[in-house]
Design a protein around this motif. Structure first.
Motif, short mmCIF file in Angstrom:
data_model
loop_
_atom_site.label_atom_id
_atom_site.label_comp_id
_atom_site.label_asym_id
_atom_site.label_seq_id
_atom_site.Cartn_x
_atom_site.Cartn_y
_atom_site.Cartn_z
N LYS A 9 0.86 -1.12 0.07
CA LYS A 9 0.02 -0.06 -0.05
C LYS A 9 0.87 1.20 -0.01
O LYS A 9 0.59 2.21 -0.99
CB LYS A 9 -1.11 -0.01 1.36
CG LYS A 9 -2.15 -0.93 1.10
CD LYS A 9 -2.91 -0.73 2.53
CE LYS A 9 -4.18 -2.09 2.28
NZ LYS A 9 -4.87 -2.07 3.64
N VAL A 10 1.92 1.45 0.85
CA VAL A 10 2.81 2.73 0.89
C VAL A 10 3.45 2.57 -0.32
O VAL A 10 3.70 3.81 -0.85
CB VAL A 10 3.67 2.21 1.94
CG1 VAL A 10 4.68 3.30 1.84
CG2 VAL A 10 2.96 2.20 3.42
N LYS A 11 3.95 1.55 -1.28
CA LYS A 11 4.63 1.63 -2.48
C LYS A 11 3.76 2.50 -3.38
O LYS A 11 4.20 3.05 -4.46
CB LYS A 11 5.07 0.59 -2.83
CG LYS A 11 6.23 -0.35 -2.06
CD LYS A 11 6.99 -1.40 -2.63
CE LYS A 11 7.98 -1.91 -1.92
NZ LYS A 11 8.34 -3.28 -2.59
N ARG A 12 2.32 2.24 -3.30
CA ARG A 12 1.43 2.90 -4.36
C ARG A 12 1.03 4.42 -3.90
O ARG A 12 0.50 4.81 -4.79
CB ARG A 12 0.25 1.80 -4.36
CG ARG A 12 0.50 0.77 -5.10
CD ARG A 12 -0.69 -0.05 -5.30
NE ARG A 12 -1.58 -0.44 -4.17
CZ ARG A 12 -1.77 -1.57 -3.51
NH1 ARG A 12 -0.92 -2.41 -3.63
NH2 ARG A 12 -2.59 -1.47 -2.48
N LEU A 13 1.41 4.86 -2.78
CA LEU A 13 1.05 6.27 -2.43
C LEU A 13 1.91 7.22 -3.38
O LEU A 13 2.92 6.87 -3.84
CB LEU A 13 1.55 6.43 -0.93
CG LEU A 13 0.70 5.62 0.00
CD1 LEU A 13 1.33 5.92 1.42
CD2 LEU A 13 -0.70 6.16 0.10
N ASP A 14 1.21 8.13 -3.72
CA ASP A 14 1.66 9.07 -4.71
C ASP A 14 2.11 10.49 -3.78
O ASP A 14 1.34 11.35 -3.39
CB ASP A 14 0.58 9.61 -5.70
CG ASP A 14 1.09 10.86 -6.66
OD1 ASP A 14 2.42 11.16 -6.49
OD2 ASP A 14 0.42 11.11 -7.57
N PHE A 15 3.32 10.17 -3.13
CA PHE A 15 3.78 11.28 -2.23
C PHE A 15 3.83 12.52 -2.75
O PHE A 15 4.01 13.67 -2.22
CB PHE A 15 4.98 10.97 -1.28
CG PHE A 15 4.82 9.85 -0.16
CD1 PHE A 15 4.42 10.41 1.01
CD2 PHE A 15 4.96 8.47 -0.52
CE1 PHE A 15 4.23 9.52 1.82
CE2 PHE A 15 4.75 7.84 0.53
CZ PHE A 15 4.41 8.24 1.94
#
Length: 70
Positions: A9-15
């Protein structure tokens, strides 16, 4: 789903997008705070919007420490 669901999930975040949105909102909150006057409406805005948001930001800052020595 992977064994490491949270990491996925964190890898898919668009920071970058999140950074832009948060920066915009903080800027708007700052402008609003700088323009408050002593009225009942502005006091309610401070109570219901500005102060809770600043409290959440303070909690975030306390949670995410950056050590300048590393």
């Amino acid at each position: 789903m992977s064994e490491y669901e949270n990491i996925e999930k964190v890898k898919r975040l668009d920071f970058d997008h999140l950074d832009m949105l948060v920066s915009e909102r903080i800027g708007a909150l700052k402008l609003l705070a700088q323009g408050v006057q002593e009225t009942d409406v502005h006091d309610a805005i401070c109570r219901d919007l500005i102060l809770p948001c600043v409290y959440l930001l303070a909690q975030f800052l306390e949670s995410v420490k950056i050590d300048a020595t590393e």
